[in-house]
Each structure stands twice: as structure tokens, then as C-alpha cells.
Design a protein around this motif. Structure first.
Motif, PDB file in Angstrom:
ATOM      1  N   CYS A 162       0.846  -1.193   0.000  1.00  0.00           N
ATOM      2  CA  CYS A 162       0.000   0.000   0.000  1.00  0.00           C
ATOM      3  C   CYS A 162       0.880   1.241   0.000  1.00  0.00           C
ATOM      4  O   CYS A 162       1.949   1.262   0.628  1.00  0.00           O
ATOM      5  N   THR A 163       0.464   2.256  -0.724  1.00  0.00           N
ATOM      6  CA  THR A 163       1.098   3.571  -0.659  1.00  0.00           C
ATOM      7  C   THR A 163       0.116   4.512   0.021  1.00  0.00           C
ATOM      8  O   THR A 163      -0.994   4.739  -0.478  1.00  0.00           O
ATOM      9  N   SER A 164       0.512   5.031   1.159  1.00  0.00           N
ATOM     10  CA  SER A 164      -0.400   5.852   1.971  1.00  0.00           C
ATOM     11  C   SER A 164      -0.387   7.302   1.495  1.00  0.00           C
ATOM     12  O   SER A 164       0.124   8.207   2.158  1.00  0.00           O
ATOM     13  N   ALA A 165      -0.950   7.514   0.322  1.00  0.00           N
ATOM     14  CA  ALA A 165      -1.162   8.849  -0.229  1.00  0.00           C
ATOM     15  C   ALA A 165      -2.531   8.832  -0.888  1.00  0.00           C
ATOM     16  O   ALA A 165      -2.963   7.799  -1.406  1.00  0.00           O
ATOM     17  N   TYR A 166      -3.218   9.978  -0.887  1.00  0.00           N
ATOM     18  CA  TYR A 166      -4.633   9.992  -1.264  1.00  0.00           C
ATOM     19  C   TYR A 166      -4.947  11.197  -2.161  1.00  0.00           C
ATOM     20  O   TYR A 166      -5.178  12.278  -1.628  1.00  0.00           O
ATOM     21  N   PRO A 167      -4.977  10.999  -3.492  1.00  0.00           N
ATOM     22  CA  PRO A 167      -4.658   9.759  -4.219  1.00  0.00           C
ATOM     23  C   PRO A 167      -3.159   9.518  -4.284  1.00  0.00           C
ATOM     24  O   PRO A 167      -2.364  10.440  -4.085  1.00  0.00           O
ATOM     25  N   ALA A 168      -2.782   8.269  -4.587  1.00  0.00           N
ATOM     26  CA  ALA A 168      -1.375   7.883  -4.625  1.00  0.00           C
ATOM     27  C   ALA A 168      -0.820   8.079  -6.041  1.00  0.00           C
ATOM     28  O   ALA A 168      -1.395   7.572  -6.993  1.00  0.00           O
ATOM     29  N   PRO A 169       0.290   8.816  -6.184  1.00  0.00           N
ATOM     30  CA  PRO A 169       0.907   8.986  -7.509  1.00  0.00           C
ATOM     31  C   PRO A 169       1.407   7.643  -8.044  1.00  0.00           C
ATOM     32  O   PRO A 169       1.849   6.785  -7.279  1.00  0.00           O
ATOM     33  N   TYR A 170       1.357   7.470  -9.347  1.00  0.00           N
ATOM     34  CA  TYR A 170       1.795   6.214  -9.954  1.00  0.00           C
ATOM     35  C   TYR A 170       3.251   5.910  -9.634  1.00  0.00           C
ATOM     36  O   TYR A 170       3.622   4.758  -9.389  1.00  0.00           O
ATOM     37  N   HIS A 217      -4.782   3.201  -3.749  1.00  0.00           N
ATOM     38  CA  HIS A 217      -5.409   4.514  -3.684  1.00  0.00           C
ATOM     39  C   HIS A 217      -5.052   5.360  -4.902  1.00  0.00           C
ATOM     40  O   HIS A 217      -5.224   6.580  -4.886  1.00  0.00           O
ATOM     41  N   SER A 218      -4.511   4.727  -5.944  1.00  0.00           N
ATOM     42  CA  SER A 218      -4.194   5.459  -7.165  1.00  0.00           C
ATOM     43  C   SER A 218      -5.459   5.691  -7.973  1.00  0.00           C
ATOM     44  O   SER A 218      -6.518   5.134  -7.684  1.00  0.00           O
ATOM     45  N   LEU A 219      -5.343   6.515  -9.004  1.00  0.00           N
ATOM     46  CA  LEU A 219      -6.481   6.782  -9.871  1.00  0.00           C
ATOM     47  C   LEU A 219      -6.576   5.711 -10.953  1.00  0.00           C
ATOM     48  O   LEU A 219      -5.563   5.212 -11.442  1.00  0.00           O
ATOM     49  N   GLY A 220      -7.806   5.353 -11.337  1.00  0.00           N
ATOM     50  CA  GLY A 220      -7.993   4.417 -12.421  1.00  0.00           C
ATOM     51  C   GLY A 220      -7.755   2.973 -12.021  1.00  0.00           C
ATOM     52  O   GLY A 220      -7.740   2.620 -10.843  1.00  0.00           O
ATOM     53  N   ILE A 221      -7.536   2.126 -13.051  1.00  0.00           N
ATOM     54  CA  ILE A 221      -7.441   0.678 -12.810  1.00  0.00           C
ATOM     55  C   ILE A 221      -6.124   0.072 -13.279  1.00  0.00           C
ATOM     56  O   ILE A 221      -5.928  -1.127 -13.155  1.00  0.00           O
ATOM     57  N   SER A 222      -5.221   0.880 -13.822  1.00  0.00           N
ATOM     58  CA  SER A 222      -3.987   0.313 -14.371  1.00  0.00           C
ATOM     59  C   SER A 222      -3.095  -0.288 -13.287  1.00  0.00           C
ATOM     60  O   SER A 222      -2.443  -1.316 -13.509  1.00  0.00           O
ATOM     61  N   VAL A 223      -3.071   0.327 -12.124  1.00  0.00           N
ATOM     62  CA  VAL A 223      -2.189  -0.180 -11.050  1.00  0.00           C
ATOM     63  C   VAL A 223      -2.670  -1.541 -10.537  1.00  0.00           C
ATOM     64  O   VAL A 223      -1.851  -2.460 -10.398  1.00  0.00           O
ATOM     65  N   PRO A 224      -3.962  -1.756 -10.248  1.00  0.00           N
ATOM     66  CA  PRO A 224      -4.394  -3.099  -9.835  1.00  0.00           C
ATOM     67  C   PRO A 224      -4.081  -4.177 -10.861  1.00  0.00           C
ATOM     68  O   PRO A 224      -3.665  -5.282 -10.510  1.00  0.00           O
TER      69      PRO A 224
END
Length: 345
Positions: free
Chosen positions: A188-196, A220-227
């Protein structure tokens, strides 16, 4: 207990590297103070293909102090302009909602569990007999909380955002001390939202090898590319914040997915998991060539470049044996277009 389990089971579903990715829809504050909306979120998550819906069980008083001192004030980010106490008091889910939401999840055929933030929350959730527990990233250093969930014997998921390796080891040691081998760790990256560029997803494989337990991603990143990328790198759990409508003004709106986005994430994650497959070097395909008769030939015919050739589709004798066949004699009659087999020669 010397080691953690490589797989664990939550409400009948197995979680592990060789299992279907377990997808958690995090409700968090997206109920917006409405029990009706919270119930709708549960059904929407189930329809999107999530395996579980997750709540958060706390009060402002269990998380912080009602103080006006400067260090309790939020001065930047999404929640600037209020104190921690004001934020938590505004967004906390009423505890009396948990039972009706648990019943709603059963109707929707989706698993429901929660993140407790102190021992009283664990005791409350135990009365509801939730099937698992999730420890939020910031709570990984809260020893008494981890002891409380470990002692239940139920599966525990712990996010590691901001945790040093020693903090993670301490949590593992607590699980072992309570003879509870059912732990899953979430990068997990604890930033909201989390930078890529802050995700560092290669940590997933290292964490899995080092810990020996299932590892996933709390995103907590934007979009679905990270998952999707995380699944390709070995994540067996994906947790993502989920809301009904992006127009709803909630504390987590900026980094939550709506039903259309969440359904697309579920589909993409499932496809990525299927595409990973296993190590495979196929020996033949129909798009390769084999050796064929160019014309009708009676038994006794000497094979030559004039009467045999390589062609698609693949078959019995591979092209690498072409020169080996030249000068050999047929044992039987064959027709034009027939694929040669060794017993014919």
C-alpha cells in the motif's frame, strides 16, 4: 507455529497465489451518512463482481483527541481546513448500521467484514461474527489491536503503507504468537490519491517471498492500471475504494471507483490473471508446418523434392526431418495432400 499459511480462506473462498484474485470493495466513507446508500453500495459491489465489501469500524474518540492544538489540524491535502476529530466525527459509520449491512450483504451474496481501529471495535465485530479482519496501514504499529484480531483465530489482512520491514515483522510475530497462520499482507502507498511513481509494485513479489504468505495490493491510485499491473506481478488480493456515484461528495471520492469503473477493473484483473497462466512452451501448433505428399504415390516410391514438401498445418513429421526423408522409400500407397507419418516410410 513456525510459518504462515501460503493460502487462507475467507467465507469459503481460498486466497493464494494459484487462486482467483480476491477483490475487495472498500466502502470507507462513501456511505455519505446514509444507511440506504450503504446498502445500495453493497448490492452494486456484488453486481460488479467483488468478492467482499469492507467497512471501517471506529469513532472519532477511538482514533484521536478532540483538540485544537496545531498538530491535530489538517492543513493540506483532500481534508484540509478541519481537525482530525472533526473529520472522523463527520465520516464515521454508525456502529448500529453494521448488523443491517451484514444482513444486506448476505442477501447480495457478498462477504462483509471490517477494519477495526481499537479493541472495542474488535469485540463489537466478534459479536457479529464477521469472517475476517482488515488492519489499516496506519494501525500496523498498534500492537494491542493486532493482538486482538490475531487472537480471534480468523483470517487477518494487514496493509503495509508506511510500514518499515520491522513493523511488518512485528505484526507477523504477533500472528505467530497467537498461533494464527492466516495472514495476508497488502502492499500500500499511503497517499490519497497515490501517484503512480510512488507505487513500487515490485515490492509485492519481494514481500511474498520474504513473508511466505499471500500478498496483494490496497490501492489509492487513480484508475485501474495499477491493480491490473499488481496482479501481473503476483498480487492475489486487490482492495479498491468503491462508491455509487462520482457526484457524491465524500471524503474518499477523489480516489474511489464508481460501478462502471469497478466492473471494468474486475474484468481486467480477471483477464490479467488468466493471461499469466503458467510456464508453457508448446511443442506444436497448427500454424507450424509438417511434411506432405505433393502427389499420389504408390508403395515403393522414392521420396524426393519433387513429390514431398513442407506445408501448414502442423502434423506428425516436423520440417527439420525433411532431408532425412529424401531417398527413403514408401511402404504404402498415399494420396496427394496426405500428411506423412513415420510408419509410412
Amino acid at each position: 507455529m513456525n510459518s504462515l499459511n501460503r493460502e487462507m480462506i475467507i467465507d469459503g473462498k481460498v486466497i493464494g497465489r494459484q487462486q482467483p484474485v480476491y477483490i475487495i470493495a472498500e466502502m470507507s466513507t462513501n456511505h455519505g451518512g446514509s444507511l440506504t446508500r450503504a446498502k445500495e453500495i453493497i448490492h452494486a459491489a456484488a453486481e460488479c463482481g467483488a468478492d467482499a465489501i469492507k467497512l471501517q469500524t471506529y469513532t472519532a474518540d477511538t482514533l484521536t483527541l478532540n483538540s485544537s492544538l496545531p498538530h491535530f489540524q489538517l492543513t493540506d491535502g483532500l481534508w484540509a481546513g478541519q481537525s482530525l476529530y472533526e473529520l472522523y466525527e463527520k465520516v464515521a459509520m454508525p456502529w448500529e448500521w453494521h448488523q443491517p449491512l451484514l444482513e444486506e450483504a448476505q442477501k447480495a451474496n457478498i462477504t462483509l467484514f471490517s477494519s477495526p481501529f481499537d479493541r472495542s471495535a474488535v469485540e463489537f465485530l466478534e459479536q457479529l461474527d464477521v469472517p475476517a479482519y482488515k488492519i489499516a496501514s496506519a494501525e500496523i504499529i498498534e500492537v494491542e489491536l493486532i493482538e486482538a484480531v490475531a487472537a480471534t483465530g480468523k483470517p487477518v489482512i494487514i496493509s503495509t503503507g508506511g510500514a518499515a520491514i520491522g513493523d511488518i515483522q512485528r505484526a507477523i510475530n504477533i500472528m505467530k504468537a497467537h498461533d494464527n497462520p492466516n495472514l495476508c499482507l497488502l502492499k500500500c502507498t499511503s497517499a490519497y490519491p497515490a501517484p503512480y511513481d510512488s507505487m513500487n509494485l515490485t515490492t509485492i513479489a519481494h514481500l511474498a517471498q520474504w513473508s511466505g504468505c499471500p500478498v496483494g495490493l490496497s490501492d489509492h491510485s487513480l484508475g485501474i492500471s495499477v491493480p491490473v499491473t499488481a496482479v501481473a506481478l503476483g498480487a492475489c488480493v486487490i482492495e479498491k475504494h468503491f462508491m455509487l456515484d462520482k457526484s457524491h461528495d465524500t471524503a474518499d471520492q477523489a480516489f474511489s471507483l464508481d460501478p462502471s469503473e469497478f466492473a471494468q477493473m474486475v474484468q481486467s484483473v480477471r483477464q490479467a490473471a488468466m493471461a499469466i497462466g503458467q510456464v508453457d512452451y508448446p511443442s506444436t501448433t497448427r500454424m507450424q508446418r509438417a511434411i506432405y505428399a505433393k502427389c499420389d504415390m504408390p508403395a515403393g516410391t522414392i521420396l524426393s523434392r519433387e513429390n514431398i514438401r513442407t506445408a501448414r498445418p502442423g502434423g506428425t513429421i516436423a520440417p527439420r526431418h525433411f532431408n532425412d526423408l529424401l531417398g527413403r522409400v514408401l511402404r504404402q500407397n498415399i494420396k496427394a495432400g496426405e500428411c506423412l507419418r513415420w510408419e509410412m516410410i
